[in-house]
Write a protein that holds these residues in place. Structure first.
Motif, mmCIF file in Angstrom:
data_model
loop_
_atom_site.group_PDB
_atom_site.id
_atom_site.type_symbol
_atom_site.label_atom_id
_atom_site.label_comp_id
_atom_site.label_asym_id
_atom_site.label_seq_id
_atom_site.Cartn_x
_atom_site.Cartn_y
_atom_site.Cartn_z
ATOM 1 N N ALA A 97 2.338 1.324 -3.445
ATOM 2 C CA ALA A 97 1.601 2.160 -4.444
ATOM 3 C C ALA A 97 1.371 3.696 -4.224
ATOM 4 O O ALA A 97 1.098 4.285 -5.069
ATOM 5 C CB ALA A 97 -0.130 1.811 -4.265
ATOM 6 N N LEU A 98 0.755 3.967 -2.673
ATOM 7 C CA LEU A 98 0.848 5.142 -3.168
ATOM 8 C C LEU A 98 1.811 6.680 -3.224
ATOM 9 O O LEU A 98 1.896 7.642 -3.567
ATOM 10 C CB LEU A 98 1.221 6.421 -1.202
ATOM 11 C CG LEU A 98 -0.407 5.273 -0.449
ATOM 12 C CD1 LEU A 98 -0.191 5.131 1.376
ATOM 13 C CD2 LEU A 98 -1.836 6.313 -0.491
ATOM 14 N N SER A 99 3.144 6.059 -2.621
ATOM 15 C CA SER A 99 4.704 5.972 -3.820
ATOM 16 C C SER A 99 4.307 7.037 -5.330
ATOM 17 O O SER A 99 4.515 7.800 -5.844
ATOM 18 C CB SER A 99 5.239 5.822 -2.990
ATOM 19 O OG SER A 99 7.495 6.600 -3.803
ATOM 20 N N GLU A 100 4.168 5.336 -5.910
ATOM 21 C CA GLU A 100 4.036 5.714 -6.791
ATOM 22 C C GLU A 100 3.074 6.589 -7.523
ATOM 23 O O GLU A 100 2.892 7.301 -8.867
ATOM 24 C CB GLU A 100 4.283 4.202 -7.791
ATOM 25 C CG GLU A 100 5.048 2.686 -7.259
ATOM 26 C CD GLU A 100 6.368 3.398 -7.631
ATOM 27 O OE1 GLU A 100 6.469 4.405 -9.185
ATOM 28 O OE2 GLU A 100 7.532 4.281 -7.189
ATOM 29 N N LEU A 101 1.840 6.304 -7.017
ATOM 30 C CA LEU A 101 1.204 7.229 -7.171
ATOM 31 C C LEU A 101 1.094 8.664 -7.241
ATOM 32 O O LEU A 101 1.264 9.753 -8.400
ATOM 33 C CB LEU A 101 -0.489 7.067 -6.442
ATOM 34 C CG LEU A 101 -2.231 7.984 -6.871
ATOM 35 C CD1 LEU A 101 -2.537 7.802 -8.388
ATOM 36 C CD2 LEU A 101 -2.875 7.431 -5.881
ATOM 37 N N GLY A 102 2.166 9.035 -5.898
ATOM 38 C CA GLY A 102 2.108 10.327 -6.252
ATOM 39 C C GLY A 102 2.982 10.950 -7.375
ATOM 40 O O GLY A 102 2.723 11.982 -7.864
ATOM 41 N N LYS A 103 4.046 10.573 -7.413
ATOM 42 C CA LYS A 103 5.334 9.834 -8.502
ATOM 43 C C LYS A 103 3.787 10.309 -10.305
ATOM 44 O O LYS A 103 4.637 10.964 -10.811
ATOM 45 C CB LYS A 103 6.170 9.362 -8.588
ATOM 46 C CG LYS A 103 6.969 9.105 -7.418
ATOM 47 C CD LYS A 103 8.053 8.216 -8.104
ATOM 48 C CE LYS A 103 8.990 8.053 -6.389
ATOM 49 N NZ LYS A 103 9.468 6.491 -6.317
ATOM 50 N N ALA A 104 3.598 9.976 -10.289
ATOM 51 C CA ALA A 104 2.714 9.362 -11.633
ATOM 52 C C ALA A 104 2.066 10.482 -11.821
ATOM 53 O O ALA A 104 2.367 11.468 -12.686
ATOM 54 C CB ALA A 104 2.081 8.165 -11.480
ATOM 55 N N ILE A 105 0.849 10.975 -10.752
ATOM 56 C CA ILE A 105 0.659 12.409 -10.548
ATOM 57 C C ILE A 105 1.093 13.670 -11.103
ATOM 58 O O ILE A 105 0.609 13.953 -11.882
ATOM 59 C CB ILE A 105 -0.982 12.717 -9.659
ATOM 60 C CG1 ILE A 105 -1.792 11.289 -9.223
ATOM 61 C CG2 ILE A 105 -1.373 13.889 -9.203
ATOM 62 C CD1 ILE A 105 -2.190 11.214 -7.938
ATOM 63 N N TYR A 142 0.663 -1.166 -0.226
ATOM 64 C CA TYR A 142 0.079 -0.071 0.597
ATOM 65 C C TYR A 142 0.826 1.264 -0.226
ATOM 66 O O TYR A 142 0.151 2.481 -0.530
ATOM 67 C CB TYR A 142 -1.076 -0.074 1.102
ATOM 68 C CG TYR A 142 -1.749 1.028 1.602
ATOM 69 C CD1 TYR A 142 -3.188 1.341 0.833
ATOM 70 C CD2 TYR A 142 -1.866 1.949 2.088
ATOM 71 C CE1 TYR A 142 -3.220 2.384 1.130
ATOM 72 C CE2 TYR A 142 -2.226 3.253 2.777
ATOM 73 C CZ TYR A 142 -3.397 3.488 1.922
ATOM 74 O OH TYR A 142 -4.382 4.827 1.761
#
Length: 111
Positions: A27-35, A24
């Motif tokens: 995933a939060l870290s990757e979501l932040g980078k993607a955004i 989790y």
């Protein structure tokens, strides 16, 4: 899970969640980078937007985090305070006053 130097400054509860729920947290870290990569807004402006959102939901930890990170990117204290003051007609003076005090916690500590 290895906690890097940047993460040592993150709120303890956030760190604990990332350690307890490693997938989790990743995933939060990757979501932040993607955004951040998804649009044209520069990193300084993105932290001012996130600071305003944190103030709007009365997240003291979020205000602290985005204040600190914005300062590291060269945002001036005046820009931080103005970003919060701009919210007055949206979130009201009491919420703005609280957010200003949370920005003060970081800015005045840096002086």
């Amino acid at each position: 899970m290895v906690v890097n130097t940047m993460e040592k400054e993150l709120p303890k509860n956030y760190q604990n969640i990332r350690i307890r729920y490693e997938e989790y947290g990743q995933a939060l870290s990757e979501l932040g980078k993607a955004i951040k990569k998804a649009g044209p807004i520069d990193e300084k402006t993105s932290h001012l937007i996130q600071l305003a959102a944190a103030a709007a939901i009365r997240s003291e930890g979020g205000v602290h985090s985005h204040t600190r990170r914005a300062l590291e990117l060269g945002v001036s204290p005046d820009e931080l305070y103005h970003s919060v003051l701009l919210l007055t007609s949206v979130i009201g003076f009491p919420n703005v006053a609280a957010a200003i005090s949370w920005v003060d916690d970081i800015v005045l500590k840096e002086e």
